[in-house]
Scaffold this motif. Sequence first.
Motif, PDB file in Angstrom:
ATOM      1  N   ALA A  42      50.672  40.117  43.664  1.00  0.00           N
ATOM      2  CA  ALA A  42      49.703  39.071  43.992  1.00  0.00           C
ATOM      3  C   ALA A  42      50.483  37.818  44.323  1.00  0.00           C
ATOM      4  CB  ALA A  42      48.762  38.817  42.822  1.00  0.00           C
ATOM      5  N   LEU A  43      50.288  37.292  45.515  1.00  0.00           N
ATOM      6  CA  LEU A  43      50.884  36.023  45.925  1.00  0.00           C
ATOM      7  C   LEU A  43      49.831  34.956  45.678  1.00  0.00           C
ATOM      8  CD1 LEU A  43      52.265  38.363  47.635  1.00  0.00           C
ATOM      9  CD2 LEU A  43      53.035  36.512  49.086  1.00  0.00           C
ATOM     10  N   LEU A  44      50.132  34.040  44.774  1.00  0.00           N
ATOM     11  CA  LEU A  44      49.156  33.039  44.379  1.00  0.00           C
ATOM     12  C   LEU A  44      49.402  31.749  45.149  1.00  0.00           C
ATOM     13  CD1 LEU A  44      49.152  33.796  40.564  1.00  0.00           C
ATOM     14  CD2 LEU A  44      47.591  34.639  42.315  1.00  0.00           C
ATOM     15  N   ASP A  45      48.485  31.426  46.014  1.00  0.00           N
ATOM     16  CA  ASP A  45      48.573  30.247  46.871  1.00  0.00           C
ATOM     17  C   ASP A  45      48.568  28.979  46.022  1.00  0.00           C
ATOM     18  OD1 ASP A  45      48.045  28.094  48.614  1.00  0.00           O
ATOM     19  OD2 ASP A  45      46.909  29.374  49.969  1.00  0.00           O
ATOM     20  N   PRO A  46      49.583  28.116  46.176  1.00  0.00           N
ATOM     21  CA  PRO A  46      49.628  26.878  45.380  1.00  0.00           C
ATOM     22  C   PRO A  46      48.382  26.015  45.538  1.00  0.00           C
ATOM     23  CG  PRO A  46      51.693  27.199  46.552  1.00  0.00           C
ATOM     24  CD  PRO A  46      50.736  28.252  47.049  1.00  0.00           C
ATOM     25  N   LEU A  47      47.721  26.068  46.686  1.00  0.00           N
ATOM     26  CA  LEU A  47      46.509  25.268  46.887  1.00  0.00           C
ATOM     27  C   LEU A  47      45.342  25.763  46.050  1.00  0.00           C
ATOM     28  CD1 LEU A  47      46.688  24.778  50.745  1.00  0.00           C
ATOM     29  CD2 LEU A  47      47.302  23.136  48.955  1.00  0.00           C
ATOM     30  N   LEU A  48      45.412  27.019  45.588  1.00  0.00           N
ATOM     31  CA  LEU A  48      44.326  27.591  44.804  1.00  0.00           C
ATOM     32  C   LEU A  48      44.657  27.689  43.321  1.00  0.00           C
ATOM     33  CD1 LEU A  48      43.354  30.480  47.255  1.00  0.00           C
ATOM     34  CD2 LEU A  48      42.355  28.190  47.081  1.00  0.00           C
ATOM     35  N   GLU A  49      45.838  27.177  42.915  1.00  0.00           N
ATOM     36  CA  GLU A  49      46.240  27.265  41.515  1.00  0.00           C
ATOM     37  C   GLU A  49      45.323  26.426  40.634  1.00  0.00           C
ATOM     38  OE1 GLU A  49      50.319  26.133  41.156  1.00  0.00           O
ATOM     39  OE2 GLU A  49      51.023  28.020  41.998  1.00  0.00           O
ATOM     40  N   ASP A  50      45.020  26.962  39.466  1.00  0.00           N
ATOM     41  CA  ASP A  50      44.248  26.199  38.492  1.00  0.00           C
ATOM     42  C   ASP A  50      45.229  25.445  37.575  1.00  0.00           C
ATOM     43  OD1 ASP A  50      45.240  28.057  36.666  1.00  0.00           O
ATOM     44  OD2 ASP A  50      43.358  29.143  36.491  1.00  0.00           O
ATOM     45  N   VAL A  51      44.704  24.771  36.592  1.00  0.00           N
ATOM     46  CA  VAL A  51      45.519  23.949  35.703  1.00  0.00           C
ATOM     47  C   VAL A  51      46.572  24.787  34.977  1.00  0.00           C
ATOM     48  CG1 VAL A  51      45.450  22.489  33.648  1.00  0.00           C
ATOM     49  CG2 VAL A  51      43.694  22.236  35.387  1.00  0.00           C
ATOM     50  N   VAL A  52      46.194  25.950  34.494  1.00  0.00           N
ATOM     51  CA  VAL A  52      47.137  26.789  33.743  1.00  0.00           C
ATOM     52  C   VAL A  52      48.274  27.265  34.644  1.00  0.00           C
ATOM     53  CG1 VAL A  52      47.418  28.932  32.437  1.00  0.00           C
ATOM     54  CG2 VAL A  52      45.402  27.507  32.068  1.00  0.00           C
ATOM     55  N   LEU A  53      47.950  27.733  35.854  1.00  0.00           N
ATOM     56  CA  LEU A  53      49.000  28.182  36.764  1.00  0.00           C
ATOM     57  C   LEU A  53      49.938  27.029  37.115  1.00  0.00           C
ATOM     58  CD1 LEU A  53      47.034  30.565  39.149  1.00  0.00           C
ATOM     59  CD2 LEU A  53      48.631  31.187  37.339  1.00  0.00           C
ATOM     60  N   ARG A  54      49.397  25.835  37.257  1.00  0.00           N
ATOM     61  CA  ARG A  54      50.226  24.670  37.543  1.00  0.00           C
ATOM     62  C   ARG A  54      51.160  24.369  36.373  1.00  0.00           C
ATOM     63  NH1 ARG A  54      52.136  23.589  41.982  1.00  0.00           N
ATOM     64  NH2 ARG A  54      52.385  21.408  42.158  1.00  0.00           N
ATOM     65  N   GLN A  55      50.646  24.493  35.148  1.00  0.00           N
ATOM     66  CA  GLN A  55      51.478  24.265  33.957  1.00  0.00           C
ATOM     67  C   GLN A  55      52.621  25.278  33.900  1.00  0.00           C
ATOM     68  OE1 GLN A  55      48.555  24.610  30.846  1.00  0.00           O
ATOM     69  NE2 GLN A  55      48.129  22.414  30.816  1.00  0.00           N
ATOM     70  N   VAL A  56      52.318  26.516  34.199  1.00  0.00           N
ATOM     71  CA  VAL A  56      53.352  27.566  34.185  1.00  0.00           C
ATOM     72  C   VAL A  56      54.398  27.271  35.255  1.00  0.00           C
ATOM     73  CG1 VAL A  56      53.774  30.027  34.594  1.00  0.00           C
ATOM     74  CG2 VAL A  56      51.849  29.306  33.163  1.00  0.00           C
ATOM     75  N   GLN A  57      53.951  26.879  36.454  1.00  0.00           N
ATOM     76  CA  GLN A  57      54.888  26.529  37.526  1.00  0.00           C
ATOM     77  C   GLN A  57      55.791  25.368  37.097  1.00  0.00           C
ATOM     78  OE1 GLN A  57      55.691  28.453  39.937  1.00  0.00           O
ATOM     79  NE2 GLN A  57      54.534  27.898  41.748  1.00  0.00           N
ATOM     80  N   ARG A  58      55.213  24.351  36.480  1.00  0.00           N
ATOM     81  CA  ARG A  58      56.010  23.199  36.035  1.00  0.00           C
ATOM     82  C   ARG A  58      57.035  23.616  34.986  1.00  0.00           C
ATOM     83  NH1 ARG A  58      51.186  20.130  35.060  1.00  0.00           N
ATOM     84  NH2 ARG A  58      50.424  19.528  37.076  1.00  0.00           N
ATOM     85  N   ARG A  59      56.612  24.490  34.093  1.00  0.00           N
ATOM     86  CA  ARG A  59      57.520  24.942  33.030  1.00  0.00           C
ATOM     87  C   ARG A  59      58.680  25.749  33.609  1.00  0.00           C
ATOM     88  NH1 ARG A  59      55.300  26.151  27.375  1.00  0.00           N
ATOM     89  NH2 ARG A  59      57.115  25.315  26.355  1.00  0.00           N
ATOM     90  N   MET A  60      58.382  26.618  34.592  1.00  0.00           N
ATOM     91  CA  MET A  60      59.449  27.400  35.234  1.00  0.00           C
ATOM     92  C   MET A  60      60.409  26.474  35.965  1.00  0.00           C
ATOM     93  SD  MET A  60      57.590  30.957  36.468  1.00  0.00           S
ATOM     94  CE  MET A  60      56.938  30.228  37.923  1.00  0.00           C
ATOM     95  N   ALA A  61      59.895  25.473  36.657  1.00  0.00           N
ATOM     96  CA  ALA A  61      60.739  24.523  37.381  1.00  0.00           C
ATOM     97  C   ALA A  61      61.627  23.751  36.399  1.00  0.00           C
ATOM     98  CB  ALA A  61      59.880  23.568  38.201  1.00  0.00           C
TER      99      ALA A  61
END
Length: 92
Positions: A42-61
């Motif tokens: 599943a490729l998750l489009d950054p424009l469709l990310e919810d708050v949790v997905l954004r938090q996970v992305q920030r943590r990985m970065a």
Amino acid sequence: MHISEEQCLSVVLSAMRHMRPSKTADPEGRWLRVGLRTSDEALLDPLLEDVVLRQVQRRMAATAGLPVSHAEQLIVLRYAAGQEYRPQNCPV
């Protein structure tokens, strides 16, 4: 890096709606389905990310020591029993 059980479940549930057979890039950069890779993705489009997905992305970065702007699109892979991503020169 650690994410909570709730965050993990949220990522899985978000990805489940977008699962498709995985593809692999050929030497020319084209994305193709090949027998070497039998998983789903599943490729998750950054424009469709919810708050949790954004938090996970920030943590990985943060774990990588890079800004989120350097991150690739979030990709979730699912390997069922018997599925694989076999190296090209591996005998069947």
